[in-house]
Scaffold this motif. Structure first.
Motif, short mmCIF file in Angstrom:
data_model
loop_
_atom_site.label_atom_id
_atom_site.label_comp_id
_atom_site.label_asym_id
_atom_site.label_seq_id
_atom_site.Cartn_x
_atom_site.Cartn_y
_atom_site.Cartn_z
N LYS A 366 0.69 -1.13 0.12
CA LYS A 366 -0.11 0.08 -0.07
C LYS A 366 0.95 1.39 -0.04
CE LYS A 366 -3.78 2.37 2.82
NZ LYS A 366 -2.79 3.54 3.27
N GLU A 367 1.98 0.86 0.72
CA GLU A 367 2.79 2.40 0.90
C GLU A 367 3.98 2.50 -0.23
OE1 GLU A 367 2.29 4.67 2.81
OE2 GLU A 367 0.69 3.66 3.98
N LEU A 368 4.37 1.33 -0.84
CA LEU A 368 5.46 1.22 -1.83
C LEU A 368 4.83 2.06 -3.12
CD1 LEU A 368 8.05 0.16 -2.61
CD2 LEU A 368 6.82 -1.77 -3.58
N GLU A 369 5.62 2.82 -3.69
CA GLU A 369 5.34 3.48 -5.07
C GLU A 369 5.21 2.41 -5.98
OE1 GLU A 369 7.44 7.09 -7.89
OE2 GLU A 369 8.48 6.50 -6.06
N GLY A 370 4.12 2.63 -6.87
CA GLY A 370 3.83 1.75 -7.91
C GLY A 370 2.97 0.30 -7.39
N ASN A 371 2.70 0.27 -5.83
CA ASN A 371 2.18 -0.74 -5.24
C ASN A 371 2.32 -2.32 -5.95
OD1 ASN A 371 -0.17 1.90 -5.88
ND2 ASN A 371 0.62 1.33 -3.72
N ASP A 372 3.60 -2.36 -6.19
CA ASP A 372 3.79 -3.95 -6.93
C ASP A 372 5.26 -4.07 -6.38
OD1 ASP A 372 2.42 -5.91 -8.91
OD2 ASP A 372 4.78 -5.60 -9.16
N PHE A 373 5.28 -5.44 -5.88
CA PHE A 373 6.78 -5.84 -5.36
C PHE A 373 7.84 -5.73 -6.41
CE2 PHE A 373 3.70 -8.30 -2.53
CZ PHE A 373 4.58 -8.02 -1.21
N SER A 374 7.29 -5.47 -7.83
CA SER A 374 8.56 -5.57 -8.53
C SER A 374 9.01 -4.01 -8.79
CB SER A 374 7.76 -5.72 -10.17
OG SER A 374 6.72 -4.70 -10.40
N GLY A 413 5.68 -0.34 6.44
CA GLY A 413 5.23 0.97 5.80
C GLY A 413 6.41 2.00 5.71
N LYS A 414 7.27 2.18 6.76
CA LYS A 414 8.40 2.86 6.71
C LYS A 414 9.18 2.53 5.59
CE LYS A 414 8.30 4.79 11.28
NZ LYS A 414 9.07 4.84 12.35
N VAL A 415 9.79 1.31 5.28
CA VAL A 415 10.79 0.55 4.63
C VAL A 415 10.25 0.94 3.37
CG1 VAL A 415 11.77 -1.53 3.81
CG2 VAL A 415 11.55 -1.10 6.25
N ALA A 416 8.85 0.69 3.00
CA ALA A 416 8.58 0.89 1.62
C ALA A 416 8.45 2.41 1.12
CB ALA A 416 6.93 0.79 1.69
N LYS A 417 8.66 3.46 2.01
CA LYS A 417 8.85 4.81 1.74
C LYS A 417 10.20 5.30 2.09
CE LYS A 417 5.30 5.94 4.49
NZ LYS A 417 4.14 6.89 5.02
N ASN A 418 11.11 4.22 2.10
CA ASN A 418 12.60 4.59 2.30
C ASN A 418 12.76 5.40 3.53
OD1 ASN A 418 13.81 3.17 0.01
ND2 ASN A 418 12.72 4.59 -1.36
N ILE A 419 12.08 5.16 4.58
CA ILE A 419 12.31 5.96 5.77
C ILE A 419 13.06 5.08 6.85
CG2 ILE A 419 11.26 6.93 7.93
CD1 ILE A 419 8.98 7.62 6.12
N ARG A 420 13.75 5.45 7.36
CA ARG A 420 14.67 4.33 8.35
C ARG A 420 14.12 4.16 9.65
NH1 ARG A 420 20.84 3.76 8.16
NH2 ARG A 420 21.19 4.05 6.13
#
Length: 683
Positions: A366-374, A413-420
């Motif tokens: 949900k939080e990843l840009e593109g919403n896909d594991f690829s 969710g943080k990892v998906a947004k590249n937040i440490r």
């Protein structure tokens, strides 16, 4: 005179004392103790909340019988595979023991009785974790600590101390309540060993010790409560005894809270119909969608990352929420299963160690840009892989599941947004508990999540397991069985006098996942014999063996007479892969994803607290550890007490100020100022 077969009650302490004295035993043929430790946590949570856990059924036989002791062996390591003691009693001995010592057999409820005994005697480490003051409702905070109910203040039961909360091991409480200790002895031998106390000032430690003693008293009351355990006592002859075991396995239909939710939503959202439509969609009949996973994910989203428990769900969710989020959550759910299967994390949903781990993966998407594991970058992929395997091996989903789901969902969710991640302790919580090949040898219960993980990890390492008949890759959700590499009957017939070998029959190092039909054809032959038969059909059988991490020498018969050498060799091989793929990556994961919440030990930051639905702002001096509130400087806890007094109008409200005051990180996360104290200790 009361009917002995009517329901009666007894205390936990009485049960444990009678097991110790040998007056409560098991029929020799009773199944082994199989409960995963997570079941024990749930049991004590139910006892504290006065939730009915079912009755224990005792029997007083009127015939000779062989009995065995309650399982007192450690779960792993030295003594874990020791043979349980059995005893034979004649009819006359039984009659005398029942009249004088209230001797009885546990006919039903041995998993519960054994779990209680093991926890109180310290065979299994079971800790009760107490909520911090700010985690309580305002109504409960107003009560003096000693008048609060255990149910109101217990956060969870788990297998280790919580560094952020007051924690007490159940066996310590039992030992203290049964002993004649001075307060100084309790403080020195039990309380001062808690890591929770690190960095506390003298007043905080004094307040915490007072609470520690109060909890000990409350647990002592719990242990001695006569109404806690209900039981039936049956006097029976051999015929009734047999009938009881023939008929006692019938089960009734249990109402799940999702069924109640479905009725609540029915006006605007037909949950049953939608889950059926989902199951039939995508044209993938092999996928199994768990409605509870979807419901809890929607709850997490609606509550702004705060709630996934059934109380919140039944109280706050309505059909509008499901109309808004059902389709998107289901879409991500399907993608999560795709990722786990195609990445070889699972070979079958039925063999997935913890299904709840899908929820954080959905939030990651949900939080990843593109919403896909690829769309993951390599670092994100490394973290997901490490988090998945290490979380299972740490068994963190075995207890406190709701909090774990929330914590992991926030982190992913943080990892998906590249937040440490600013909480260094989190990395300790997901650290694997498999520290040697002997820990693998101790895994014999197929219901255990770690047992399942080892089988799936083999699939992951091999980039997909293959069959033994034709070396074709096993398909998703195949009808798999955890096949005995050394057949069970072969070991019994050839190693009958070797207790060590017999105890390792079901060891995970002697198991691998194979289609059921392949497993049936193997029978009870020696490994070299049935594998040679298979080689006639599959000339590449050596490739299949390597794929399953099985030494190819087994084909030549070199292990037929050396079973222990085989399981030890395979366990060492599996452990070596865990070392390489998980344990050795801990440092790199920490370097890539941890960032201390503060960059220095000096300066002022704005802090706040919400209490009685009102917000108070103040300033915290990092260097002096003082809080400036209403123009005056206070210690952290004194400022918290003053703020609570101003808002509630009540004095003498003691609290831990380090947990009370919050600050906002650069990433917008609200955290307690305990970070400033812990940052020095943990770094």
């Amino acid at each position: 005179m009361s009917d002995p077969q009517m329901q009666q009650t007894e205390s936990i302490r009485f049960l444990v004392d009678n097991i110790d004295s040998g007056n409560v035993v098991l029929p020799e043929f009773q199944r082994d103790f199989v409960w995963d430790i997570g079941k024990t946590y749930e049991l004590f949570d139910s006892l504290v909340r006065d939730i009915f856990i079912g009755s224990i059924i005792y029997g007083k036989p009127s015939f000779e019988i062989t009995v065995r002791e309650v399982d007192k062996r450690p779960r792993k390591g030295t003594g874990s595979r020791a043979k349980l003691e059995t005893m034979f009693f004649t009819r006359e001995e039984i009659e005398r023991k029942t009249q004088i010592n209230n001797f009885r057999l546990v006919l039903d409820g041995q998993q519960r009785a054994t779990s209680i005994y093991r926890a109180l005697k310290g065979i299994d480490d079971v800790w009760v974790i107490i909520k911090n003051e700010e985690e309580l409702t305002e109504e409960i905070q107003e009560e003096d600590f000693k008048y609060r109910l255990l149910e109101e203040i217990v956060h969870e039961f788990t297998g280790k101390e919580d560094e952020d909360r007051l924690s007490i091991k159940l066996s310590d409480a039992y030992e203290i309540s049964n002993g004649d200790f001075f307060e100084e002895e309790i403080r020195e031998n039990y309380f001062e060993k808690l890591s929770f106390l690190a960095g506390m000032d003298e007043k905080e430690i004094k307040d915490s010790f007072r609470r520690f003693l109060v909890i000990i008293k409350k647990l002592n009351t719990l242990y001695g409560s006569e109404k806690l355990l209900s039981y039936y006592l049956l006097n029976m002859n051999t015929e009734k005894f047999a009938l009881f075991f023939e008929r006692s396995n019938s089960k009734g239909v249990q109402l799940n809270f999702i069924d109640i939710l479905a009725a609540k939503l029915y006006k605007g959202f037909n949950l049953r119909e939608e889950i059926e439509k989902l199951q039939n969609s995508y044209h993938i009949t092999d996928y199994k969608f768990n409605r509870e996973i979807i419901v809890r994910t929607i709850s997490y989203i609606i509550s702004n990352s705060k709630e996934v428990d059934r109380t919140y769900i039944l109280t706050n969710l309505n059909y509008n929420h499901f109309n808004d989020y059902w389709d998107i959550v289901c879409k991500y759910y399907k993608k999560a299963i795709d990722f786990l299967f195609k990445g070889n994390y699972i070979l079958s949903q039925s063999w997935m160690p913890y299904e709840n781990m899908i929820i954080p993966l959905i939030i990651f998407l949900k939080e990843l840009e593109g919403n896909d594991f690829s769309q993951m970058n390599e670092k994100q992929h490394e973290f997901i892989s490490y988090w998945y395997w290490s979380s299972i091996l740490s068994q963190r989903y075995s207890s406190g599941t709701n909090e774990v789901i929330i914590q992991d969902s926030i982190v992913l969710g943080k990892v998906a947004k590249n937040i440490r991640i600013s909480d260094k302790i989190y990395f300790n919580k997901i650290r694997t508990q498999i520290n040697s090949f002997e820990d693998i040898l101790a895994l014999t219960k197929k219901g255990s999540a770690v047992y399942k993980e080892i089988l799936n990890f083999t699939n992951f390492n091999s980039k997909g397991l293959i069959d033994w008949n034709n070396s074709s890759k096993l398909s998703f959700n195949s009808k798999l069985e955890d096949h005995h590499i050394f057949p069970k009957q072969y070991i019994k017939e050839n190693y009958g006098d070797d207790e060590n070998a017999i105890s390792l029959i079901d060891c995970v190092a002697n198991r691998t996942l194979l289609p059921k039909i392949t497993n049936i054809r193997i029978g009870k032959k020696a490994p070299s014999e049935y594998l040679t038969d298979m080689k006639i059909k599959n000339k590449d059988i050596e490739l299949s063996l390597k794929n399953h991490l099985i030494p190819v020498e087994i084909l030549e018969g070199l292990y037929d007479d050396f079973y222990y050498d085989f399981v030890e060799t395979r366990a060492k091989q599996i452990f070596e892969l865990i070392e390489i793929n998980i344990k050795q990556r801990e440092k790199k994961i920490l370097e890539n994803f941890f960032q201390a919440p503060i960059s220095s030990n000096s300066g002022n930051i704005k802090v706040f607290v919400t209490y009685y639905n009102k917000r108070i702002d103040a300033t915290f001096d990092i260097e002096t550890e003082k809080v400036l509130y209403n123009g005056k400087k206070y210690s952290v806890s004194a400022a918290a007490n003053k703020a609570k007094e101003d808002l509630s109008g009540k004095a003498n409200l003691s609290t831990n100020g380090w947990k009370f005051w919050k600050y906002t990180t650069d990433s917008g996360e609200e955290r307690s100022i305990d970070d400033f104290r812990k940052s020095i200790i943990v770094s």
